[in-house]
Design a protein around this motif. Structure first.
Motif, PDB file in Angstrom:
ATOM      1  N   HIS A 130       7.838  -5.438  -3.930  1.00  0.00           N
ATOM      2  CA  HIS A 130       8.264  -6.615  -3.177  1.00  0.00           C
ATOM      3  C   HIS A 130       7.548  -6.622  -1.830  1.00  0.00           C
ATOM      4  CE1 HIS A 130      12.281  -7.672  -5.389  1.00  0.00           C
ATOM      5  NE2 HIS A 130      11.282  -7.421  -6.215  1.00  0.00           N
ATOM      6  N   ILE A 131       7.135  -7.821  -1.402  1.00  0.00           N
ATOM      7  CA  ILE A 131       6.450  -7.981  -0.129  1.00  0.00           C
ATOM      8  C   ILE A 131       7.119  -9.110   0.644  1.00  0.00           C
ATOM      9  CG2 ILE A 131       4.238  -8.385   1.018  1.00  0.00           C
ATOM     10  CD1 ILE A 131       2.863  -7.625  -1.615  1.00  0.00           C
ATOM     11  N   LYS A 132       7.476  -8.829   1.884  1.00  0.00           N
ATOM     12  CA  LYS A 132       8.002  -9.857   2.773  1.00  0.00           C
ATOM     13  C   LYS A 132       7.541  -9.545   4.193  1.00  0.00           C
ATOM     14  CE  LYS A 132      12.403  -7.719   4.099  1.00  0.00           C
ATOM     15  NZ  LYS A 132      13.872  -7.892   4.201  1.00  0.00           N
ATOM     16  N   GLU A 133       7.308 -10.586   4.977  1.00  0.00           N
ATOM     17  CA  GLU A 133       6.828 -10.430   6.347  1.00  0.00           C
ATOM     18  C   GLU A 133       5.675  -9.420   6.351  1.00  0.00           C
ATOM     19  OE1 GLU A 133      10.375  -9.372   8.388  1.00  0.00           O
ATOM     20  OE2 GLU A 133      11.259 -11.360   8.221  1.00  0.00           O
ATOM     21  N   ASN A 134       5.799  -8.343   7.139  1.00  0.00           N
ATOM     22  CA  ASN A 134       4.756  -7.308   7.140  1.00  0.00           C
ATOM     23  C   ASN A 134       5.256  -6.024   6.486  1.00  0.00           C
ATOM     24  OD1 ASN A 134       6.594  -6.694   9.188  1.00  0.00           O
ATOM     25  ND2 ASN A 134       5.064  -5.596  10.387  1.00  0.00           N
ATOM     26  N   LEU A 135       6.169  -6.160   5.509  1.00  0.00           N
ATOM     27  CA  LEU A 135       6.804  -5.006   4.880  1.00  0.00           C
ATOM     28  C   LEU A 135       6.616  -5.036   3.364  1.00  0.00           C
ATOM     29  CD1 LEU A 135      10.188  -5.051   6.836  1.00  0.00           C
ATOM     30  CD2 LEU A 135       8.217  -3.581   7.285  1.00  0.00           C
ATOM     31  N   CYS A 136       6.602  -3.825   2.779  1.00  0.00           N
ATOM     32  CA  CYS A 136       6.501  -3.663   1.324  1.00  0.00           C
ATOM     33  C   CYS A 136       7.616  -2.733   0.857  1.00  0.00           C
ATOM     34  CB  CYS A 136       5.147  -3.071   0.938  1.00  0.00           C
ATOM     35  SG  CYS A 136       3.728  -4.005   1.532  1.00  0.00           S
ATOM     36  N   GLU A 164      12.435   3.798  -4.010  1.00  0.00           N
ATOM     37  CA  GLU A 164      12.966   2.467  -4.316  1.00  0.00           C
ATOM     38  C   GLU A 164      13.926   1.998  -3.222  1.00  0.00           C
ATOM     39  OE1 GLU A 164      14.527   1.963  -8.243  1.00  0.00           O
ATOM     40  OE2 GLU A 164      12.999   3.238  -9.148  1.00  0.00           O
ATOM     41  N   GLY A 165      13.751   0.743  -2.819  1.00  0.00           N
ATOM     42  CA  GLY A 165      14.645   0.143  -1.832  1.00  0.00           C
ATOM     43  C   GLY A 165      14.287   0.423  -0.389  1.00  0.00           C
ATOM     44  N   ARG A 166      13.190   1.136  -0.137  1.00  0.00           N
ATOM     45  CA  ARG A 166      12.806   1.482   1.238  1.00  0.00           C
ATOM     46  C   ARG A 166      11.661   0.576   1.694  1.00  0.00           C
ATOM     47  NH1 ARG A 166      11.596   7.783   1.193  1.00  0.00           N
ATOM     48  NH2 ARG A 166      10.858   7.199   3.287  1.00  0.00           N
ATOM     49  N   TRP A 167      11.921  -0.218   2.741  1.00  0.00           N
ATOM     50  CA  TRP A 167      10.903  -1.128   3.267  1.00  0.00           C
ATOM     51  C   TRP A 167       9.990  -0.380   4.235  1.00  0.00           C
ATOM     52  CZ3 TRP A 167      10.045  -5.820   1.335  1.00  0.00           C
ATOM     53  CH2 TRP A 167      11.074  -6.457   0.627  1.00  0.00           C
ATOM     54  N   MET A 168       8.686  -0.537   4.062  1.00  0.00           N
ATOM     55  CA  MET A 168       7.701   0.105   4.914  1.00  0.00           C
ATOM     56  C   MET A 168       6.543  -0.854   5.154  1.00  0.00           C
ATOM     57  SD  MET A 168       7.501   3.944   3.279  1.00  0.00           S
ATOM     58  CE  MET A 168       7.962   3.518   1.602  1.00  0.00           C
ATOM     59  N   THR A 169       5.818  -0.619   6.237  1.00  0.00           N
ATOM     60  CA  THR A 169       4.598  -1.369   6.456  1.00  0.00           C
ATOM     61  C   THR A 169       3.546  -0.921   5.435  1.00  0.00           C
ATOM     62  OG1 THR A 169       3.971   0.236   8.155  1.00  0.00           O
ATOM     63  CG2 THR A 169       5.029  -1.801   8.895  1.00  0.00           C
TER      64      THR A 169
END
Length: 631
Positions: free
Chosen positions: A445-451, A468-473
């Motif tokens: 998943h990609i949103k804003e500047n996060l994956c 899984e479930g951890r948003w990172m740049t």
């Protein structure tokens, strides 16, 4: 940074628990320094800054290793060591576990020749030692680190000095290179003549694209010179702004082209038994296996406790010895059997291969020379035998001729080429990228500047992954996937190890930009015809995304060459590839103008509402995975 290192060097007699606690800060600093080098565009990195950051990383790594050695020595000679003695064997045992570091220590106190099997409590980890070690004043240490501070740093982009066979520009120049293309171009100065290698007739289209890119992407230093001269002629703020925007655009284009660059030759030759780290990657950290000389123990004397403190610190025990009087050394000093646990957060699609760090070589390797490594030090595969992997219990057993740092490797390209891919909108400024390989299916998943890693399917079955479930740049996200064994990110040299559908870099970059721009409103998918067209074109399936009835909408086949887009007449299930234009459609210069012919006003409004950070993140992931060349 220097102050922190100096103050920590002065601290004495730290316990292993204290060192582990301090290591969390040290590892965080190392991670931040690495990210600075990885995330900063090459054109913005000065050699002085690179050397400074890499020097700080190496100092921190060396100091952390030294502190762990000192803490181990302290542990082996503390007064309370008697409380660590195992009742059955009479020998000392200590286990310390942390999220990044695990220590297993066994001290041979009794020196019983019949006690040759060392198993640590409540684990399957251990050693089978020969008689000579069972009767020696030694200790065995297994220091497992989740990180790898043994493999040489390789953070900055390739340079002309590193890869002599490459044909590159001398100053921050980005030149598209295709493996099958023999074109070369050298730009010297404005007043110098330009010499070109004439392409074959069938390569004229590709050559024109390369020529176009050379015109558009000038060396940044030349832009600065032009910027100064323009400033002298025109002092208006408008011209200043335009020049600044042009400079920024050139820098972005250069950085993006670097992500899809292919080197034309392997930079150095590999010696026998040496591990090709372009082909394989270490996974799961490093197992530091050591035979240590047992330091002098505390002795009670008339109410006093005496201990001998040696200035040389922790000493390694040489096994097998360099010289021996035994008539048959091979029988007297047999290999040592080792059993290790493979970390649960690392995925091996095949049985892991065991490698050892060799410090005994005498020849200086080219890579070692560039990185400043001691002569001969490298990962090797010799001296290891009888490897057995228990996949169910994640236990690895093998024999080592001599103990030292050990790591596990896996083919870095085991999930390449990809079988298919799809980029589908979830909402405005949010998409899911699905990549399917022979072994896995990843949803990102990609949103804003996060994956974020949304799901992993391993051979069709759901697999729980700690990421899984951890948003990172994007850059930390890519590093985390690689460290977990989920490598779907080709490198400069990957085309030597994977059969790829290599596209002209400029065409590939322009296609990813257009796809990212339209990703909020359109679904893009792999097409088999992308393999059939030549390297100057890409073919993808596309359709407008609608929450209801999206599956029933027909796919369109788009072909894009970097400066011309068209809808093809053929379908995905056609028998023969054809570049014929679909009836009642027109050629366009971009995918954006192409889809406007059949897109709804709502879809185009979603495209115009897309955030620039989101578009950049989608583009970065596409450039890193390279779905158009590696599927």
């Amino acid at each position: 940074m220097n102050t922190f290192i100096s103050l920590w060097e002065e601290e004495k007699n730290e316990t292993f628990e204290q060192v582990i606690e301090k290591s969390k800060l040290v590892l965080s600093l190392i991670k931040k320094l690495k990210l600075i080098l990885l995330e900063t565009p090459p054109c913005d990195l000065e050699n002085r800054i690179i050397a400074q950051h890499q020097g700080s990383i190496l100092r921190l790594q060396e100091l952390l290793s030294l502190k762990m050695d000192v803490a181990t020595e302290l542990l082996l000679r503390v007064r309370e060591a008697s409380t660590l003695v195992d009742v059955d064997s009479g020998n000392m045992e200590k286990i310390i576990r942390d999220e990044n570091v695990s220590l297993f220590v066994w001290a041979n106190i009794k020196k019983n020749p019949r006690y040759r099997s060392v198993k640590f409590s409540e684990t399957q980890i251990g050693f089978e030692i020969p008689r000579v070690l069972a009767t020696s004043n030694v200790a065995l240490r297994l220091l497992y680190t989740r990180y790898d501070h043994v493999t040489p740093l390789r953070l900055t982009p390739a340079t002309e000095e590193d890869y002599e066979p490459m044909v590159v520009e001398p100053v921050k120049k980005e030149e598209p290179i295709e493996k099958a293309t023999t074109e070369e171009k050298t730009v010297i100065e404005e007043k110098a003549s330009i010499q070109e290698v004439e392409p074959e007739p069938k390569q004229e289209r590709e050559f024109s694209l390369v020529q176009e890119e050379e015109t558009n992407l000038e060396v940044l230093e030349e832009i600065e010179v032009k910027r100064t001269s323009d400033h002298e002629d025109e002092n208006s703020e408008t011209n200043k702004y335009e020049l600044e925007m042009r400079l920024l655009s050139e820098a972005v284009s250069a950085a993006q082209l670097h992500l899809v660059e292919n080197i034309v030759d392997i930079p150095y030759a590999f010696e026998k038994f040496q591990v090709d780290l372009c082909h394989f990657s270490t996974l799961g950290g490093v197992y530091h296996l050591d035979i240590l000389e047992l330091p002098p123990q505390y002795k009670p004397v008339k109410g006093w406790v005496l201990v001998e403190i040696r200035q040389e610190g922790l000493q390694r025990f040489t096994y097998p010895p360099e010289t021996t009087d035994e008539p048959d050394p091979e029988n007297a000093f047999p290999p040592i059997e080792v059993t290790l646990e493979v970390h649960k957060d690392v995925i091996f699609f095949e049985d892991p291969k065991v490698i050892r760090w060799d410090t005994e070589g005498t020849a200086r390797h080219q890579e070692g020379q560039r990185q400043g490594i001691t002569a001969g030090k490298r990962w090797k595969t010799d001296g290891i035998s009888c490897v057995y992997y228990d996949r169910e219990n994640r236990l690895l057993t093998f024999n080592l001729d001599t103990l030292g740092p050990v790591a596990l490797i896996q083919d870095a390209h085991i999930n390449m080429p990809y079988q298919s891919w799809e980029l589908c909108p979830l909402d405005v400024n949010r998409v899911v990228l699905t990549v399917t390989t022979l072994f896995i299916e990843l949803q990102i998943h990609i949103k804003e500047n996060l994956c974020m890693l949304a799901s992993v399917k391993l051979k069709g079955q759901e697999h729980q992954c700690h990421l899984e479930g951890r948003w990172m740049t994007p850059v930390p996200f890519i590093l985390a996937l690689k460290e977990a064994g989920l490598n779907i990110f080709p490198a400069l040299y990957s085309h030597f190890y994977v059969v790829v559908n290599n596209k002209v870099p400029l065409v590939e970059v322009k296609a990813y930009r257009q796809i990212a721009l339209l990703s909020s409103a359109f679904v893009f998918r792999w097409s088999k015809w992308n393999m059939a067209c030549n390297s100057t074109n890409v073919v993808i399936k596309v359709k407008e995304y609608q929450a209801e009835g999206a599956e029933n909408r027909p796919w369109s086949l788009l072909m894009f060459s970097g400066d011309r887009a068209q809808i093809l007449r053929i379908r995905e299930d056609s028998d023969v590839f054809s570049e014929a234009l679909k009836d009642n459609t027109e050629f366009h210069s971009t995918l954006y103008h192409m889809v406007k012919d059949f897109a709804s006003p709502r879809a185009m409004e979603r495209v115009r509402s897309s955030d620039s950070l989101f578009i950049d993140s989608v583009c970065h992931m596409l450039l890193s995975i390279r779905v158009l060349s590696y599927s």
